[in-house]
Design a protein around this motif. Structure first.
Motif, PDB file in Angstrom:
ATOM      1  N   TYR A 249       0.853  -1.080  -0.031  1.00  0.00           N
ATOM      2  CA  TYR A 249      -0.100  -0.095   0.071  1.00  0.00           C
ATOM      3  C   TYR A 249       0.942   1.162  -0.008  1.00  0.00           C
ATOM      4  O   TYR A 249       1.918   1.445   0.792  1.00  0.00           O
ATOM      5  CB  TYR A 249      -1.157  -0.093   1.193  1.00  0.00           C
ATOM      6  CG  TYR A 249      -1.942  -1.133   1.032  1.00  0.00           C
ATOM      7  CD1 TYR A 249      -3.127  -0.928   0.606  1.00  0.00           C
ATOM      8  CD2 TYR A 249      -1.684  -2.154   1.830  1.00  0.00           C
ATOM      9  CE1 TYR A 249      -3.978  -2.105   0.694  1.00  0.00           C
ATOM     10  CE2 TYR A 249      -2.720  -3.356   1.771  1.00  0.00           C
ATOM     11  CZ  TYR A 249      -3.850  -3.119   1.159  1.00  0.00           C
ATOM     12  OH  TYR A 249      -4.658  -4.094   1.066  1.00  0.00           O
ATOM     13  N   MET A 250       0.672   2.144  -0.998  1.00  0.00           N
ATOM     14  CA  MET A 250       1.525   3.251  -0.969  1.00  0.00           C
ATOM     15  C   MET A 250       0.540   4.556  -1.220  1.00  0.00           C
ATOM     16  O   MET A 250      -0.383   4.665  -1.823  1.00  0.00           O
ATOM     17  CB  MET A 250       2.279   3.342  -2.353  1.00  0.00           C
ATOM     18  CG  MET A 250       3.108   2.225  -2.467  1.00  0.00           C
ATOM     19  SD  MET A 250       3.686   1.512  -4.079  1.00  0.00           S
ATOM     20  CE  MET A 250       2.108   0.625  -4.230  1.00  0.00           C
ATOM     21  N   PHE A 251       0.890   5.712  -0.408  1.00  0.00           N
ATOM     22  CA  PHE A 251       0.194   6.957  -0.169  1.00  0.00           C
ATOM     23  C   PHE A 251       1.191   7.979  -0.366  1.00  0.00           C
ATOM     24  O   PHE A 251       2.089   8.071   0.225  1.00  0.00           O
ATOM     25  CB  PHE A 251      -0.718   6.986   0.966  1.00  0.00           C
ATOM     26  CG  PHE A 251      -1.348   5.670   1.501  1.00  0.00           C
ATOM     27  CD1 PHE A 251      -2.609   5.500   0.933  1.00  0.00           C
ATOM     28  CD2 PHE A 251      -0.669   4.530   1.953  1.00  0.00           C
ATOM     29  CE1 PHE A 251      -3.265   4.581   1.196  1.00  0.00           C
ATOM     30  CE2 PHE A 251      -1.381   3.283   2.308  1.00  0.00           C
ATOM     31  CZ  PHE A 251      -2.771   3.385   1.836  1.00  0.00           C
ATOM     32  N   VAL A 252       0.711   8.985  -1.222  1.00  0.00           N
ATOM     33  CA  VAL A 252       1.150  10.115  -1.326  1.00  0.00           C
ATOM     34  C   VAL A 252       0.488  11.313  -1.253  1.00  0.00           C
ATOM     35  O   VAL A 252      -0.476  11.825  -1.517  1.00  0.00           O
ATOM     36  CB  VAL A 252       1.700  10.437  -2.948  1.00  0.00           C
ATOM     37  CG1 VAL A 252       2.507  11.636  -3.162  1.00  0.00           C
ATOM     38  CG2 VAL A 252       2.618   9.319  -3.425  1.00  0.00           C
ATOM     39  N   LYS A 260       4.301   2.866 -10.648  1.00  0.00           N
ATOM     40  CA  LYS A 260       5.530   2.041 -10.987  1.00  0.00           C
ATOM     41  C   LYS A 260       6.801   2.196 -10.400  1.00  0.00           C
ATOM     42  O   LYS A 260       7.493   1.540  -9.806  1.00  0.00           O
ATOM     43  CB  LYS A 260       5.575   2.111 -12.493  1.00  0.00           C
ATOM     44  CG  LYS A 260       4.502   1.262 -13.126  1.00  0.00           C
ATOM     45  CD  LYS A 260       5.123   1.188 -14.811  1.00  0.00           C
ATOM     46  CE  LYS A 260       4.086   0.337 -15.622  1.00  0.00           C
ATOM     47  NZ  LYS A 260       4.367   0.270 -16.943  1.00  0.00           N
ATOM     48  N   LEU A 261       6.897   3.642 -10.229  1.00  0.00           N
ATOM     49  CA  LEU A 261       8.331   4.010  -9.452  1.00  0.00           C
ATOM     50  C   LEU A 261       8.154   3.520  -8.162  1.00  0.00           C
ATOM     51  O   LEU A 261       9.231   2.979  -7.589  1.00  0.00           O
ATOM     52  CB  LEU A 261       8.424   5.470  -9.472  1.00  0.00           C
ATOM     53  CG  LEU A 261       9.646   6.184  -8.586  1.00  0.00           C
ATOM     54  CD1 LEU A 261      10.863   5.877  -9.334  1.00  0.00           C
ATOM     55  CD2 LEU A 261       9.420   7.527  -8.418  1.00  0.00           C
ATOM     56  N   LEU A 262       7.246   3.476  -7.406  1.00  0.00           N
ATOM     57  CA  LEU A 262       7.164   2.930  -5.952  1.00  0.00           C
ATOM     58  C   LEU A 262       7.173   1.551  -5.888  1.00  0.00           C
ATOM     59  O   LEU A 262       7.852   0.943  -4.741  1.00  0.00           O
ATOM     60  CB  LEU A 262       5.785   3.690  -5.209  1.00  0.00           C
ATOM     61  CG  LEU A 262       5.665   4.939  -5.391  1.00  0.00           C
ATOM     62  CD1 LEU A 262       4.430   5.661  -4.437  1.00  0.00           C
ATOM     63  CD2 LEU A 262       7.049   5.959  -4.672  1.00  0.00           C
ATOM     64  N   GLY A 310      14.217  10.292  -8.727  1.00  0.00           N
ATOM     65  CA  GLY A 310      15.415   9.485  -8.144  1.00  0.00           C
ATOM     66  C   GLY A 310      15.677   9.886  -6.831  1.00  0.00           C
ATOM     67  O   GLY A 310      16.019   8.845  -6.026  1.00  0.00           O
ATOM     68  N   LEU A 311      15.241  10.872  -6.151  1.00  0.00           N
ATOM     69  CA  LEU A 311      15.186  11.184  -4.702  1.00  0.00           C
ATOM     70  C   LEU A 311      14.275  10.333  -4.146  1.00  0.00           C
ATOM     71  O   LEU A 311      14.548   9.832  -3.257  1.00  0.00           O
ATOM     72  CB  LEU A 311      14.908  12.773  -4.588  1.00  0.00           C
ATOM     73  CG  LEU A 311      14.571  13.263  -3.279  1.00  0.00           C
ATOM     74  CD1 LEU A 311      15.819  13.150  -2.233  1.00  0.00           C
ATOM     75  CD2 LEU A 311      14.302  14.740  -3.091  1.00  0.00           C
ATOM     76  N   VAL A 312      13.126  10.240  -4.625  1.00  0.00           N
ATOM     77  CA  VAL A 312      11.955   9.519  -4.029  1.00  0.00           C
ATOM     78  C   VAL A 312      12.353   8.127  -3.764  1.00  0.00           C
ATOM     79  O   VAL A 312      12.029   7.430  -3.090  1.00  0.00           O
ATOM     80  CB  VAL A 312      10.761   9.596  -4.579  1.00  0.00           C
ATOM     81  CG1 VAL A 312       9.438   8.764  -4.039  1.00  0.00           C
ATOM     82  CG2 VAL A 312      10.188  11.209  -4.697  1.00  0.00           C
ATOM     83  N   ARG A 313      12.862   7.415  -4.983  1.00  0.00           N
ATOM     84  CA  ARG A 313      13.412   6.076  -5.083  1.00  0.00           C
ATOM     85  C   ARG A 313      14.386   5.796  -4.127  1.00  0.00           C
ATOM     86  O   ARG A 313      14.349   4.813  -3.613  1.00  0.00           O
ATOM     87  CB  ARG A 313      13.662   5.642  -6.662  1.00  0.00           C
ATOM     88  CG  ARG A 313      13.693   4.117  -6.889  1.00  0.00           C
ATOM     89  CD  ARG A 313      13.970   3.742  -8.120  1.00  0.00           C
ATOM     90  NE  ARG A 313      14.013   2.307  -8.357  1.00  0.00           N
ATOM     91  CZ  ARG A 313      14.849   1.376  -7.831  1.00  0.00           C
ATOM     92  NH1 ARG A 313      16.063   1.833  -7.036  1.00  0.00           N
ATOM     93  NH2 ARG A 313      14.779   0.188  -8.051  1.00  0.00           N
ATOM     94  N   GLY A 314      15.373   6.763  -4.043  1.00  0.00           N
ATOM     95  CA  GLY A 314      16.489   6.399  -3.413  1.00  0.00           C
ATOM     96  C   GLY A 314      16.063   6.628  -1.814  1.00  0.00           C
ATOM     97  O   GLY A 314      16.618   5.677  -0.914  1.00  0.00           O
TER      98      GLY A 314
END
Length: 621
Positions: A249-252, A260-262, A310-314
């Motif tokens: 479960y992902m929430f922004v 897809k990135l998350l 890239g910042l969020v994925r890292g």
């Protein structure tokens, strides 16, 4: 053919094709409206999987007659003013209600706080009535009947009532996780009643309501900040996994998303800890300035675009890996439950399947791909990739724990315990306790301060050797082998551009690639540890991964897979007798090694049983 202006009803029906895909889409839009209206209690009732009835009742602010008349008109909303870069509400497009009204029979009844009476408006197939007085409590009731009656072709694409009911339930579950301060109730003739009481600020308690007590017992808390982005939530230990990704479960900014990135970031964070074909369980909450994320990507608002992906994925990968390093050695509680069930009377009368595992650890094969990997003959390799610091680390790791494999105990003969073995009284204070016995020359039984642990010696040592190999391989630039004739790989120009953006990272892993014209790459060096490989195939696979996931971790995963295979064949085998000193040394190294709770293939390395559970088996509690 002359150009003409479409009718408002037809425009709304076209828009409904994007906004209202199925009954669950209706529920999502109406629940979002209720939350934006400040509701603290939301009740959802459905029938026939939402196709014949959807009713959402809330205790929010409510609407007067003027607002009701505008709410069912396209692009009318109270949630946004001016620019699109500071959206702080769930809804903002002003399309949901008119889209629903164009394909169904819609009735909205609402009374704002302080008003003497409420009002209602009806829309049927795009035809709207004027607002008229109607009794009702404070808040709003939205009733949708005969969904898609005005576009019957759409009904042919609906799934079974059971499937549509399940999709509605999943929407409510996601909204309930995002807003623990709101009470949700879901009912209808096609389901048993489902209720999620408000838990205020206790997010973990709300998640436990939805995902079960097991989630709470296996969760590791996350709280990390990088620049202006904050990540909170919970990631479960790797051995607590599922057969699909529905438990991610992902929430922004409070908005449930399926990005897809998350998804790629979660997959990368759990690399080499979860069995192939299994999925980790996690709930992630990302908070950032609304100006740094675009939620206006699709009318369904499930996809988002970050200004700095890239910042969020890292941040996600780093936070989860740090949490797993900190607590990843924990064993899943499902292992203890399976062990308790195995000891219950009558269990032995059932014939167990060969190589069965406790529930919750998955059904993945012991080795990746379901086949035992070929022995890695490093002395026969023409490239001899292990003639590096990794060789020393590999040998030192084996020697430190088990010494010379040719000694008597390695051949299955008895060996005396060392006089320097730690005392049992002292060792029981360690997390994995003091070794007491070895069963079937493979399983170590250890006594802890409040229970016991059973350790798979091969799986445990395999992980220790693997981590030592990884540390040696990635401590510096991975050794590479120079190709006598560079391999030219033809790719689309945009694929070449994306690939070369990661060229420096690939070079650190031993893959040296240069641009060779506008639509080709020249491979000059490949990682030595991979031996003879299809360089062109590797580059194309990496290019596909980057294009789909914006993820260049595929090469590192392949190198780690080879290291895992070597660790499997280089670790202590099942059937070897160990001394008490050796067993305790193994336990102490497990406690000091990140990720030691599972082997390289995702299997658990140990199962812990509390003393209270043992006492229950004997009726002492």
């Amino acid at each position: 053919m002359a150009v003409k202006l479409l009718s408002e009803t037809l425009i709304n029906q076209i828009a409904a094709g994007e906004v209202i895909e199925r009954p669950a889409s209706v529920v999502k839009e109406l629940v979002e409206n209720a939350i934006d209206a400040g509701a603290r209690r939301i009740e959802i009732a459905t029938a026939a999987g939402g196709k014949s009835l959807i009713r959402v009742t809330d205790n929010g602010f409510g609407m007067g007659p003027e607002d009701l008349g505008l709410a069912v008109q396209r692009h009318c909303t109270s949630k946004i003013e001016g620019e699109l870069d500071h959206i702080s509400t769930l809804g903002f497009r002003g399309e949901a209600l008119p889209s629903i009204g164009s394909v169904a029979k819609l009735r909205i009844q609402s009374r704002p706080d302080g008003a003497d009476t409420g009002f209602e408006v009806r829309v049927e197939g795009g035809r709207m009535t004027e607002p008229r007085p109607s009794p009702g409590n404070k808040g709003t009731i939205v009733e949708v009947r005969d969904l898609f009656f005005a576009t019957p072709a759409r009904l042919k694409f609906m799934k079974s009532e059971r499937a549509e009911t399940g999709a509605i339930t999943e929407v409510v579950r996601r909204m309930a996780i995002a807003f623990p301060e709101v009470r949700f109730a879901l009912s209808g003739p096609d389901r048993t009643s489902l209720e999620f009481p408000a838990t205020e600020d206790d997010r973990l308690a709300r998640i436990a309501q939805i995902l079960g007590r097991d989630f709470k017992e296996n969760a590791i808390e996350l709280d990390a900040v990088r620049e202006d982005v904050r990540l909170t939530g919970f990631a479960c230990v790797p051995t607590f996994n599922r057969g699909n990704s529905l438990h991610q479960y992902m929430f922004v900014n409070g908005r449930p998303v399926q990005d897809k990135l998350l998804i790629s970031a979660i997959r990368g964070a759990y690399a080499d800890t979860v069995p192939r074909g299994r999925y980790p369980v996690a709930t992630l909450f990302i908070e950032l300035d609304p100006a740094l994320v675009d939620v206006n990507v699709h009318p369904a608002k499930a996809d988002v675009r970050f200004r700095d992906p890239g910042l969020v994925r890292g941040l996600i990968v780093g936070a989860i890996r740090e949490a797993l390093t900190r607590e990843g050695g924990r064993a899943s509680t499902l292992g203890a439950e399976g062990m308790i069930q195995a000891f219950r009377p009558g269990f032995g009368s059932q014939t167990a399947a060969p190589q069965s595992r406790p529930s919750g650890f998955g059904n993945a094969p012991y080795f990746h791909g379901g086949q035992r990997p070929q022995n890695y003959a490093m002395d026969q390799s023409p490239f001899r990739p292990l003639e590096t610091a990794a060789v020393a680390g590999f040998a030192e790791e084996r020697q430190a724990v088990f010494g010379d494999v040719d000694r008597p105990s390695a051949r299955g003969e008895s060996a005396p315990a060392s006089d320097h073995a730690p005392s049992a009284e002292d060792a029981t204070d360690h997390p994995l306790g003091a070794a007491r016995a070895q069963l079937h020359e493979n399983y170590i039984v250890a006594q802890t301060r409040n229970g016991l642990a059973v350790i798979d010696q091969h799986a445990a040592h395999e992980r220790l050797v693997y981590e030592a190999l990884k540390q040696s391989l990635h401590a510096d630039r991975t050794p590479s082998q120079v190709l006598l004739i560079p391999e030219i790989v033809d790719l689309a120009e945009e694929d070449c551009d994306r690939f070369m953006a990661h060229a420096d990272a690939f070079a650190e892993l031993g893959l040296a690639v240069e641009r060779f014209g506008p639509g080709a790459l020249a491979v000059r060096e490949t990682p030595a540890i991979l031996g003879e490989i299809d360089a062109a195939g590797l580059v194309r696979q990496l290019a596909d991964d980057i294009a789909e996931w914006d993820d260049a971790s595929g090469l590192k995963s392949r190198i780690d897979h080879v290291a895992a295979t070597m660790a499997c064949h280089g670790s202590v085998r099942s059937g070897r007798r160990l001394t008490i000193e050796e067993m305790n040394t193994l336990l102490r190294q497990m406690e000091a090694t990140p990720g030691s709770g599972q082997c390289n293939h995702g299997r658990p390395t140990y199962i812990e049983l509390k003393l209270s559970d043992i006492e229950k088996l004997f009726g002492r509690r």
